[in-house]
Motif scaffolding. Structure first.
Motif, PDB file in Angstrom:
ATOM      1  N   TRP A   8       0.843  -1.196   0.000  1.00 37.50           N
ATOM      2  CA  TRP A   8       0.000   0.000   0.000  1.00 37.50           C
ATOM      3  C   TRP A   8       0.878   1.246   0.000  1.00 37.50           C
ATOM      4  O   TRP A   8       1.984   1.238   0.526  1.00 37.50           O
ATOM      5  N   LYS A   9       0.351   2.312  -0.576  1.00 34.13           N
ATOM      6  CA  LYS A   9       1.071   3.583  -0.599  1.00 34.13           C
ATOM      7  C   LYS A   9       0.084   4.719  -0.406  1.00 34.13           C
ATOM      8  O   LYS A   9      -1.127   4.556  -0.536  1.00 34.13           O
ATOM      9  N   THR A  10       0.637   5.901  -0.090  1.00 35.92           N
ATOM     10  CA  THR A  10      -0.159   7.115  -0.007  1.00 35.92           C
ATOM     11  C   THR A  10       0.533   8.187  -0.837  1.00 35.92           C
ATOM     12  O   THR A  10       1.631   7.983  -1.344  1.00 35.92           O
ATOM     13  N   TYR A  11      -0.113   9.353  -0.971  1.00 40.15           N
ATOM     14  CA  TYR A  11       0.322  10.323  -1.967  1.00 40.15           C
ATOM     15  C   TYR A  11       0.999  11.551  -1.380  1.00 40.15           C
ATOM     16  O   TYR A  11       0.720  11.984  -0.261  1.00 40.15           O
ATOM     17  N   TRP A  12       1.869  12.123  -2.208  1.00 36.76           N
ATOM     18  CA  TRP A  12       2.541  13.391  -1.962  1.00 36.76           C
ATOM     19  C   TRP A  12       1.525  14.524  -2.131  1.00 36.76           C
ATOM     20  O   TRP A  12       0.392  14.324  -2.549  1.00 36.76           O
ATOM     21  N   ARG A  13       1.947  15.765  -1.836  1.00 33.40           N
ATOM     22  CA  ARG A  13       1.032  16.906  -1.963  1.00 33.40           C
ATOM     23  C   ARG A  13       0.539  17.089  -3.397  1.00 33.40           C
ATOM     24  O   ARG A  13      -0.560  17.596  -3.637  1.00 33.40           O
ATOM     25  N   GLY A  62      -4.615   9.789  -8.370  1.00 29.41           N
ATOM     26  CA  GLY A  62      -4.397   9.723  -6.931  1.00 29.41           C
ATOM     27  C   GLY A  62      -5.225  10.767  -6.219  1.00 29.41           C
ATOM     28  O   GLY A  62      -5.852  11.626  -6.840  1.00 29.41           O
ATOM     29  N   ILE A  63      -5.232  10.679  -4.917  1.00 31.88           N
ATOM     30  CA  ILE A  63      -6.036  11.564  -4.079  1.00 31.88           C
ATOM     31  C   ILE A  63      -5.085  12.463  -3.302  1.00 31.88           C
ATOM     32  O   ILE A  63      -4.318  11.988  -2.456  1.00 31.88           O
ATOM     33  N   PRO A  64      -5.085  13.769  -3.574  1.00 31.59           N
ATOM     34  CA  PRO A  64      -4.174  14.651  -2.840  1.00 31.59           C
ATOM     35  C   PRO A  64      -4.580  14.747  -1.372  1.00 31.59           C
ATOM     36  O   PRO A  64      -5.768  14.756  -1.043  1.00 31.59           O
ATOM     37  N   ASP A  67      -7.480  14.048   5.471  1.00 30.54           N
ATOM     38  CA  ASP A  67      -8.087  13.247   4.410  1.00 30.54           C
ATOM     39  C   ASP A  67      -6.984  12.927   3.408  1.00 30.54           C
ATOM     40  O   ASP A  67      -6.244  13.824   2.984  1.00 30.54           O
ATOM     41  N   LEU A  68      -6.899  11.684   3.002  1.00 34.74           N
ATOM     42  CA  LEU A  68      -5.853  11.282   2.076  1.00 34.74           C
ATOM     43  C   LEU A  68      -6.302  10.048   1.311  1.00 34.74           C
ATOM     44  O   LEU A  68      -7.363   9.478   1.581  1.00 34.74           O
TER      45      LEU A  68
END
Length: 269
Positions: free
Chosen positions: A57-62, A68-70, A130-131
């Protein structure tokens, strides 16, 4: 990559933290907590939002890239807080099905500098985050963190390591010039950034952020010849109509194999 359109769909978590106690957000996906850090010499408080993600799993940069979801942060309810400054670590570049995204796998320690209204008084922070998190699918997630920050607190090795992972400044990276050519288009502006800087290694990626709300920026076409790096993007208003580009608001991030650099603003040719 499949996106769930309902922002409230899966992984909604609401937890209030005290100190560094963990807030669990669907434990099979990720956990989140606030590292409370220390008071800096200038009176600000250095804290960090800390995510641990399940393998895969990963999450996003600004700036999340093509898909992707900022992330967004709401600091309402915080007390004795004048300003909040993020110190984003260098993101990874992910490529899948012809799309390029930017973010973090497994773990993100995001240092946050809290500037108090009155450095002599306690600082209480509350943040609703929120991400997006992604594996084979992308889903939205939410969590809350809160703490009364310790003074002076204690140095935190994880936060220090994350601060060292920030992109270099233009001066640190040896950028000698940063210019932008702007060409009006029917539906916006074409921007060509011309940067004079040594190679950062490998196939360099340039991310252009307009610094304006409601502006979509395409992925950059990047070419290099010697010390000159050129990046071309399209900027389009999501509301339609012309765009009043502010050169000093443009943020250029160059991601290379060996390092990264952030360049704030670009001059006219």
């Amino acid at each position: 990559m499949t996106h769930i359109p309902n922002l409230l769909a899966a992984l909604a978590v609401f937890a209030c933290l005290s100190g560094a106690a963990p807030a669990t957000a669907q434990p099979e996906v990720f956990t989140a907590n606030l590292r409370v850090g220390w008071q800096m010499q200038n009176g600000s408080q250095m804290v960090a939002i800390h995510l641990n993600l399940r393998d895969g799993w990963k999450t996003y940069w600004r700036a999340p890239g093509d898909a992707g979801i900022p992330p967004s942060f709401d600091w309402a309810g915080s007390r004795n807080v004048k300003a909040v400054r993020f110190h984003w670590p260098r993101p990874q570049v992910f490529s899948l099905a012809g799309m390029q995204t930017f973010g973090y796998a497994q773990e993100l320690v995001l240092p946050v500098e809290i500037v108090p209204l009155d450095p002599s008084k306690p600082v209480e922070v509350m943040a609703a985050v929120d991400l997006g998190v992604c594996s084979d699918i992308c889903v939205p997630a939410s969590f809350r963190v809160a703490a009364v920050l310790p003074r002076p607190g204690a140095e935190d090795g994880a936060i220090r390591r994350a601060l060292r992972q920030r992109p270099s400044t233009a001066q640190e990276a040896g950028v000698s010039a940063a210019r932008c050519e702007l060409t009006p288009q029917k539906d916006g502006v074409k921007l060509t950034a011309i940067l004079q800087l040594p190679s950062l290694g490998g196939d360099e990626v340039v991310v252009v952020e307009a610094g304006l709300p409601g502006v979509w920026v395409s992925a950059a076409d990047v070419t290099r010849q010697g010390k000159e790096l050129r990046a071309e993007v399209d900027m389009v208003s999501t509301a339609g109509g012309p765009i009043a580009v502010q050169r000093d608001a443009i943020l250029l991030t160059v991601l290379g194999k060996n390092r990264a650099v952030e360049i704030q603003g670009c001059a006219a040719p």
